[in-house]
Design a protein around this motif. Sequence first.
Motif, mmCIF file in Angstrom:
data_model
loop_
_atom_site.group_PDB
_atom_site.id
_atom_site.type_symbol
_atom_site.label_atom_id
_atom_site.label_comp_id
_atom_site.label_asym_id
_atom_site.label_seq_id
_atom_site.Cartn_x
_atom_site.Cartn_y
_atom_site.Cartn_z
ATOM 1 N N THR A 10 29.259 50.326 -16.495
ATOM 2 C CA THR A 10 30.308 49.576 -15.800
ATOM 3 C C THR A 10 30.898 50.337 -14.617
ATOM 4 O O THR A 10 31.731 49.809 -13.894
ATOM 5 C CB THR A 10 31.444 49.247 -16.774
ATOM 6 O OG1 THR A 10 32.007 50.467 -17.273
ATOM 7 C CG2 THR A 10 30.940 48.407 -17.930
ATOM 8 N N ARG A 11 30.476 51.606 -14.454
ATOM 9 C CA ARG A 11 31.018 52.493 -13.419
ATOM 10 C C ARG A 11 32.520 52.722 -13.595
ATOM 11 O O ARG A 11 33.222 53.052 -12.647
ATOM 12 C CB ARG A 11 30.720 51.962 -12.014
ATOM 13 C CG ARG A 11 29.239 51.746 -11.756
ATOM 14 C CD ARG A 11 28.945 51.308 -10.342
ATOM 15 N NE ARG A 11 27.532 51.012 -10.178
ATOM 16 C CZ ARG A 11 26.965 50.654 -9.026
ATOM 17 N NH1 ARG A 11 27.703 50.553 -7.932
ATOM 18 N NH2 ARG A 11 25.677 50.396 -8.964
ATOM 19 N N ALA A 42 32.031 62.343 -6.822
ATOM 20 C CA ALA A 42 32.362 60.956 -6.507
ATOM 21 C C ALA A 42 31.113 60.100 -6.337
ATOM 22 O O ALA A 42 31.065 58.945 -6.776
ATOM 23 C CB ALA A 42 33.214 60.899 -5.239
ATOM 24 N N ASN A 43 30.085 60.673 -5.710
ATOM 25 C CA ASN A 43 28.899 59.890 -5.387
ATOM 26 C C ASN A 43 28.206 59.367 -6.637
ATOM 27 O O ASN A 43 27.761 58.205 -6.690
ATOM 28 C CB ASN A 43 27.930 60.739 -4.561
ATOM 29 C CG ASN A 43 26.788 59.936 -3.991
ATOM 30 O OD1 ASN A 43 26.967 58.833 -3.498
ATOM 31 N ND2 ASN A 43 25.591 60.493 -4.055
ATOM 32 N N TYR A 44 28.113 60.227 -7.678
ATOM 33 C CA TYR A 44 27.364 59.810 -8.863
ATOM 34 C C TYR A 44 28.234 59.119 -9.904
ATOM 35 O O TYR A 44 27.776 58.827 -11.009
ATOM 36 C CB TYR A 44 26.608 60.999 -9.443
ATOM 37 C CG TYR A 44 25.525 61.459 -8.488
ATOM 38 C CD1 TYR A 44 24.570 60.552 -8.030
ATOM 39 C CD2 TYR A 44 25.487 62.758 -8.010
ATOM 40 C CE1 TYR A 44 23.595 60.941 -7.132
ATOM 41 C CE2 TYR A 44 24.506 63.161 -7.112
ATOM 42 C CZ TYR A 44 23.560 62.245 -6.679
ATOM 43 O OH TYR A 44 22.591 62.624 -5.782
ATOM 44 N N VAL A 45 29.472 58.850 -9.545
ATOM 45 C CA VAL A 45 30.275 57.873 -10.279
ATOM 46 C C VAL A 45 30.085 56.500 -9.652
ATOM 47 O O VAL A 45 29.875 55.503 -10.336
ATOM 48 C CB VAL A 45 31.759 58.283 -10.289
ATOM 49 C CG1 VAL A 45 32.650 57.111 -10.704
ATOM 50 C CG2 VAL A 45 31.971 59.450 -11.247
ATOM 51 N N ALA A 46 30.141 56.442 -8.326
ATOM 52 C CA ALA A 46 29.928 55.165 -7.630
ATOM 53 C C ALA A 46 28.484 54.684 -7.751
ATOM 54 O O ALA A 46 28.228 53.476 -7.788
ATOM 55 C CB ALA A 46 30.309 55.317 -6.161
ATOM 56 N N HIS A 47 27.547 55.634 -7.807
ATOM 57 C CA HIS A 47 26.118 55.298 -7.909
ATOM 58 C C HIS A 47 25.531 56.094 -9.073
ATOM 59 O O HIS A 47 24.834 57.087 -8.858
ATOM 60 C CB HIS A 47 25.397 55.642 -6.607
ATOM 61 C CG HIS A 47 26.085 55.140 -5.371
ATOM 62 N ND1 HIS A 47 26.084 53.811 -5.013
ATOM 63 C CD2 HIS A 47 26.819 55.792 -4.425
ATOM 64 C CE1 HIS A 47 26.775 53.656 -3.886
ATOM 65 N NE2 HIS A 47 27.233 54.841 -3.520
ATOM 66 N N ILE A 300 15.918 68.861 -15.184
ATOM 67 C CA ILE A 300 16.953 67.947 -14.713
ATOM 68 C C ILE A 300 16.309 66.680 -14.168
ATOM 69 O O ILE A 300 15.384 66.735 -13.340
ATOM 70 C CB ILE A 300 17.805 68.619 -13.605
ATOM 71 C CG1 ILE A 300 18.562 69.814 -14.185
ATOM 72 C CG2 ILE A 300 18.784 67.617 -12.992
ATOM 73 C CD1 ILE A 300 19.062 70.766 -13.131
ATOM 74 N N GLY A 301 16.790 65.530 -14.608
ATOM 75 C CA GLY A 301 16.396 64.262 -14.022
ATOM 76 C C GLY A 301 17.357 63.927 -12.895
ATOM 77 O O GLY A 301 18.551 63.738 -13.119
ATOM 78 N N TYR A 302 16.828 63.846 -11.661
ATOM 79 C CA TYR A 302 17.713 63.809 -10.501
ATOM 80 C C TYR A 302 17.106 62.970 -9.395
ATOM 81 O O TYR A 302 16.018 63.276 -8.896
ATOM 82 C CB TYR A 302 17.954 65.247 -10.019
ATOM 83 C CG TYR A 302 18.990 65.416 -8.940
ATOM 84 C CD1 TYR A 302 20.318 65.064 -9.155
ATOM 85 C CD2 TYR A 302 18.648 65.960 -7.705
ATOM 86 C CE1 TYR A 302 21.270 65.236 -8.163
ATOM 87 C CE2 TYR A 302 19.590 66.145 -6.718
ATOM 88 C CZ TYR A 302 20.902 65.786 -6.946
ATOM 89 O OH TYR A 302 21.853 65.957 -5.973
ATOM 90 N N ASN A 303 17.790 61.877 -9.029
ATOM 91 C CA ASN A 303 17.370 61.044 -7.896
ATOM 92 C C ASN A 303 15.901 60.638 -7.968
ATOM 93 O O ASN A 303 15.151 60.741 -6.986
ATOM 94 C CB ASN A 303 17.650 61.765 -6.569
ATOM 95 C CG ASN A 303 19.091 61.602 -6.116
ATOM 96 O OD1 ASN A 303 19.732 60.597 -6.414
ATOM 97 N ND2 ASN A 303 19.604 62.584 -5.401
ATOM 98 N N GLY A 359 35.055 59.746 -0.798
ATOM 99 C CA GLY A 359 34.150 58.631 -0.528
ATOM 100 C C GLY A 359 32.919 58.723 -1.409
ATOM 101 O O GLY A 359 32.698 59.702 -2.131
ATOM 102 N N SER A 360 32.091 57.711 -1.343
ATOM 103 C CA SER A 360 30.918 57.670 -2.207
ATOM 104 C C SER A 360 29.626 57.432 -1.437
ATOM 105 O O SER A 360 28.582 57.158 -2.024
ATOM 106 C CB SER A 360 31.081 56.560 -3.259
ATOM 107 O OG SER A 360 31.257 55.306 -2.623
#
Length: 392
Positions: A10-11, A42-47, A300-303, A359-360
């Motif tokens: 749900t972010r 912030a970025n990996y909360v928004a995405h 690590i699983g990343y992008n 920002g995100s």
Amino acid sequence: MKALVLTPATRDVSVRELPVPEPSNGEVLIRVHAVALNPVDANYVAHPLAEQEQRVIGTDFAGVVTAVGPDLGSSSDLRAKVGARVAGFHQGACSTNDRPGAFAEYITAPYDLLWAVPDGMTLEAASTVSMCGLTAAQGVFTRLGFPCPFDDQTAPSVDSSTSDVINVLIYSASSSLGLYAAQTVQLAARSFGCKIRLIGTASPSKHEFLRQEPYRYDVLIDYHDPNWVEKVKEATEGKGIDRAVDCISEGETVYKVHDTLNENGKLAVFRGPKGGQYDPTRLRIKPIYGSVWEGLGHEIGYNGITIPANPEARVFATKFFNFLSTAATDGKVKLEPNPVRLMPGGLERIVPDGFALLGSGMLLERSTSRSEDYMRPISGEKLVYRIVDEGK
């Protein structure tokens, strides 16, 4: 304890009650006093990358050791003693595999991936160092090949015996990463006698600050100037840049920093092509990219990719934190912390205030319409939240 928890589906992020963790072998339990924010938080909360039902978020932290793992009771290492003031970083929600987050009242961490904070440094200031400091060290020493004063296994490609001046560019010099990158370059120059010309791009309002210790830029150029690439080349007396650090690593910044390089130049970037939205096939010299998370020593699983566990990167990280820890005994700070903007409100205000400022999306697109003084645009400083006052 309270922790800042993400529900990836749900972010949604909220402060929740969780059990206090227990340290395993090689770990210590830390009462977190301060946390510092990074754009990835912030970025990996928004995405969200995270796929679990819940994840504690956050990377940088500083606090006090309150308990040690079963095997550390007789350890002589300062970082493995109850009462030690320490700092470090976690991966938080910046992966698909379940990794610990730092934004909580208590966390556990391997003691050898912490550094001992000297008495003269506040924990708020110490919280700004770990992730960006290691990122800068990886970029400058491991990827750009500057000789490393704390790791003789890192093979240098910069010849410190040459009489030629090494032209070094740091793009976005007043960013958090830029402040540490300049210090690590100066550390190499001071330790090994490298002759460098340090060139930075930054807003003119930061130029005087960046000329001072410990950054000591020789040349500073306004990155809003449409001709900044040509001005960088002019500053090298026509030789071009030998080593470049792009602290933004997004689209046009990568292309333009690349255009300052001479034919033997190297460029360190901190976002991959997907996250940074640039095409390496357009570049004659390929940017050198690596992930700071490698220093934690886990797969690590990343992008969309799996970064395998990297034992060498973890060893480098432990040497880096050992190096920082020497300040606790000799009193000489190895890396000056970023200037701190102490934000109000603790865990509850990280998302509505801190993440609103970060920002995100792309770093160059940050904006906020808030009128509070603490919500002014970020420049040359780190956002820090106090979780508990030191001494409590």
